[in-house]
Design an enzyme around this catalytic site. Structure first.
Site, short mmCIF file in Angstrom:
data_model
loop_
_atom_site.label_atom_id
_atom_site.label_comp_id
_atom_site.label_asym_id
_atom_site.label_seq_id
_atom_site.Cartn_x
_atom_site.Cartn_y
_atom_site.Cartn_z
N GLY A 157 0.85 -1.20 0.00
CA GLY A 157 0.00 0.00 0.00
C GLY A 157 0.88 1.24 0.00
O GLY A 157 1.98 1.23 -0.55
N ARG A 158 0.36 2.28 0.64
CA ARG A 158 1.12 3.55 0.68
C ARG A 158 2.50 3.33 1.30
O ARG A 158 3.52 3.72 0.74
CB ARG A 158 0.34 4.60 1.50
CG ARG A 158 -0.91 5.11 0.81
CD ARG A 158 -1.74 5.96 1.75
NE ARG A 158 -2.32 5.12 2.79
CZ ARG A 158 -3.63 5.00 3.02
NH1 ARG A 158 -4.49 5.70 2.31
NH2 ARG A 158 -4.08 4.21 3.97
N ILE A 159 2.55 2.67 2.47
CA ILE A 159 3.83 2.50 3.16
C ILE A 159 4.66 1.42 2.45
O ILE A 159 5.86 1.61 2.24
CB ILE A 159 3.63 2.17 4.66
CG1 ILE A 159 2.82 3.29 5.33
CG2 ILE A 159 4.98 2.00 5.36
CD1 ILE A 159 2.32 2.96 6.73
N ARG A 179 -3.93 -8.28 -2.28
CA ARG A 179 -5.05 -9.00 -2.91
C ARG A 179 -5.24 -8.51 -4.35
O ARG A 179 -5.67 -9.25 -5.20
CB ARG A 179 -6.33 -8.78 -2.10
CG ARG A 179 -6.29 -9.52 -0.76
CD ARG A 179 -7.37 -9.03 0.13
NE ARG A 179 -7.29 -7.58 0.28
CZ ARG A 179 -8.15 -6.85 0.95
NH1 ARG A 179 -9.18 -7.41 1.52
NH2 ARG A 179 -7.98 -5.54 1.06
N ARG A 239 0.81 -4.81 11.98
CA ARG A 239 0.21 -4.98 13.30
C ARG A 239 0.64 -6.34 13.86
O ARG A 239 0.75 -7.32 13.10
CB ARG A 239 -1.33 -4.95 13.23
CG ARG A 239 -1.94 -3.58 13.10
CD ARG A 239 -1.79 -2.75 14.39
NE ARG A 239 -2.43 -1.44 14.27
CZ ARG A 239 -1.81 -0.33 13.86
NH1 ARG A 239 -0.54 -0.36 13.53
NH2 ARG A 239 -2.46 0.82 13.80
N GLU A 268 0.25 -4.85 23.33
CA GLU A 268 1.17 -3.73 23.52
C GLU A 268 0.79 -2.95 24.77
O GLU A 268 -0.39 -2.67 24.94
CB GLU A 268 1.14 -2.82 22.28
CG GLU A 268 1.68 -3.53 21.04
CD GLU A 268 1.73 -2.65 19.80
OE1 GLU A 268 1.33 -1.47 19.88
OE2 GLU A 268 2.17 -3.14 18.75
N HIS A 287 6.63 0.11 18.89
CA HIS A 287 5.63 0.71 17.99
C HIS A 287 5.93 2.19 17.73
O HIS A 287 5.13 3.06 18.07
CB HIS A 287 4.21 0.52 18.59
CG HIS A 287 3.13 0.62 17.55
ND1 HIS A 287 1.94 -0.04 17.66
CD2 HIS A 287 3.06 1.32 16.39
CE1 HIS A 287 1.18 0.24 16.61
NE2 HIS A 287 1.85 1.06 15.82
N ILE A 288 7.09 2.42 17.09
CA ILE A 288 7.52 3.80 16.84
C ILE A 288 7.56 4.14 15.35
O ILE A 288 8.22 5.10 14.95
CB ILE A 288 8.90 4.10 17.48
CG1 ILE A 288 9.97 3.09 17.00
CG2 ILE A 288 8.81 4.10 19.00
CD1 ILE A 288 11.41 3.52 17.30
N GLY A 289 6.84 3.36 14.54
CA GLY A 289 6.89 3.55 13.08
C GLY A 289 6.75 4.99 12.63
O GLY A 289 7.55 5.48 11.83
#
Ligand code: NAP
Ligand code: GLV
Ligand code: GLV
Length: 326
Positions: A157-159, A179, A239, A268, A287-289
Site C-alpha cells: 500500500g502507501r507505506i 489482494r 500490526r 502492547e 511501535h515507533i513507526g
C-alpha cells in the site's frame, strides 16, 4: 450542533487546538504517557460530539451505544483496527484516520529496522556498551547483506510502496503480494507481483505492511515461517495480530528463519520477559513507526482538522467509513 464537546484521550500540544477551541469545548486526558481509563472514556463518550483517540484505545459498540451525541472519532493512526467500524457506521459516526502524513516516516523506520536486524546493529551496540569488545575479529557480529537481495512486501500500500522505493536505492529485487495488483508500482519500481506462497519461498526479507483485518489476523503462522528461506529475515511494521507470536518464537528456535525485526506486537506493551525479547536474533521496537516529531505533529493536526470539519458540518478530510457522513 449546540455546544459541541470534544474529548482527546491523550495530552497533545495545546498549540494545535486554537481553531477547535473557538468552535467547541475541548478537554483532554491529563497524561501523555498513560492511556485513558476505560471508565473515563465511557463517561466522556456519553457527552462528546467528537473523540480524538489513540490506537491503544479500544473503541467498541458498547462505547458507541452510550454516546448519543457522538458524530466523529478521529484516530491518531492510519490503522483503525482498534475501532469497530461496522458499529460506527450503524451509529452514523464517522471514523477518520491519518493516512499519507506518516507514510515516509513509517517507511524510513521499516527500512531502518530491516537494516538493524540484518546487520545486528542493536546487538552490536549492546555488545560494546556491555564492555564485550575486546578484539576485532573477522566474523565478529557478522550479519547478512541487504543490497542486491530480494525483498518481499506483503501489503504494497502507501507505506509498502514507499519501503520498496527505499529498497531500489539498495538495488534490491522487489516483489510484493496484495489482494489486488498494483501496476503503477510495478512500472515505477520494477516490482514483481507474486503469490503469497511464492513471496514466502523466494524472499530474503519478508516485510509485513498489511492492516490488521479478519483476513490478515494470524497470517504469519508456523506454516508461513516454514515456507520461508532458512536465512530469511521477517520484518513486521503492520500490526502484531498478523503474526502468531508463539509460532515466530518456535520458527526462530527451530532455525526455520534466521531473524525478525518487530515494531508491533499482539499485546502492547509487550512484557519485558516475553520470549521474543529474550531471543538473540530479534530486534524489537515499541511501535515507533511514525514517531518523528514532525510526523506526530502532522498526525495531530490532521486529526484535529477532521474534527473541526465535522463540527462545522463539513466533510472530513480522511474518513474511513464515507457512508456514515451525512
Ligand atoms: P494502505 O495504503 O491501505 O495499504 C495496505 C495494503 O495492504 C494495501 O496495498 C492492501 O492491498 C494490502 N492488503 C490489505 N489486506 C490484505 C490481505 N488480506 N492480504 C494481502 N494484502 C492485503 O495502508 P498504509 O497506509 O500503507 O498502512 C498499512 C498498515 O501499516 C496500517 O493499516 C497499520 O496497521 C500499519 N502501520 C503501522 C505503523 C507503525 O508505527 N508500526 C505506522 C503506520 C501504519 P489490497 O487491498 O489489494 O489487498
Ligand atoms: C500506527 O501504527 C498507525 O497505524 O498509524
Ligand atoms: C574495514 O574497516 C575495512 O577496512 O575493511
Amino acid at each position: 450542533m449546540d455546544n459541541p464537546y470534544v474529548f482527546i484521550t491523550r495530552k497533545i500540544p495545546n498549540e494545535i487546538l486554537t481553531e477547535l477551541k473557538e468552535l467547541a469545548e475541548v478537554s483532554m486526558w491529563e497524561y501523555d504517557d498513560k492511556p485513558v481509563s476505560r471508565e473515563r472514556l465511557l463517561e466522556e463518550a456519553q457527552k462528546a460530539t467528537a473523540l480524538l483517540t489513540m490506537l491503544s484505545d479500544p473503541v467498541d459498540k458498547a462505547l458507541m451505544d452510550h454516546a448519543p451525541k457522538l458524530k466523529v472519532i478521529a484516530n491518531l493512526a492510519v490503522g483503525y483496527d482498534n475501532i469497530d467500524i461496522e458499529a460506527a457506521t450503524n451509529a452514523e459516526i464517522v471514523i477518520c484516520n491519518t493516512p499519507d502524513v506518516l507514510t515516509d516516516t513509517t517507511a524510513d523506520l521499516a527500512f531502518g529496522l530491516l537494516m538493524a536486524t540484518a546487520r545486528k546493529i542493536t546487538e552490536a551496540e549492546r555488545f560494546i556498551r556491555d564492555g564485550k569488545w575486546v578484539n576485532w575479529s573477522p566474523f565478529l557480529l557478522a550479519g547478512y547483506d541487504i543490497h542486491h537481495k530480494t525483498i518481499g512486501i506483503v501489503g504494497m500500500g502507501r507505506i509498502g510502496e514507499t519501503v520498496a522505493r527505499r529498497a531500489t536505492g539498495f538495488e534490491m529485487n522487489i516483489q510484493y503480494y496484495n489482494r489486488s495488483r498494483k501496476k503503477t508500482a510495478e512500472e515505477s519500481l520494477g516490482a514483481s507481483y507474486v503469490s503469497f506462497d511464492d513471496l514466502l519461498r523466494t524472499s530474503d526479507f519478508v516485510v509485513n505492511l498489511t492492516p490488521l483485518t479478519a483476513e490478515t489476523k494470524g497470517l504469519f503462522n508456523y506454516e508461513a515461517f516454514q515456507k520461508m528461506k532458512k536465512d530469511a529475515i521477517f520484518i513486521n511494521v503492520g500490526r502484531g495480530g498478523s503474526v502468531v507470536e508463539k509460532d515466530l518464537v518456535a520458527a526462530l528456535e527451530n532455525k526455520e528463519i534466521v531473524a525478525a525485526g518487530l515494531d508491533v506486537f499482539t499485546e502492547e506493551p509487550i512484557s519485558a520477559s516475553d520470549p521474543l525479547l529474550s531471543h538473540p536474533n530479534t530486534v524489537c521496537l515499541p511501535h515507533i513507526g511514525s514517531s518523528s516529531i514532525e510526523t506526530r505533529m502532522e498526525m495531530c493536526r490532521l486529526a484535529v482538522r477532521n474534527i473541526v470539519k465535522v463540527v462545522k458540518g463539513e466533510e472530513p478530510e480522511t474518513p474511513v467509513n464515507k457512508r456514515a457522513f451525512r
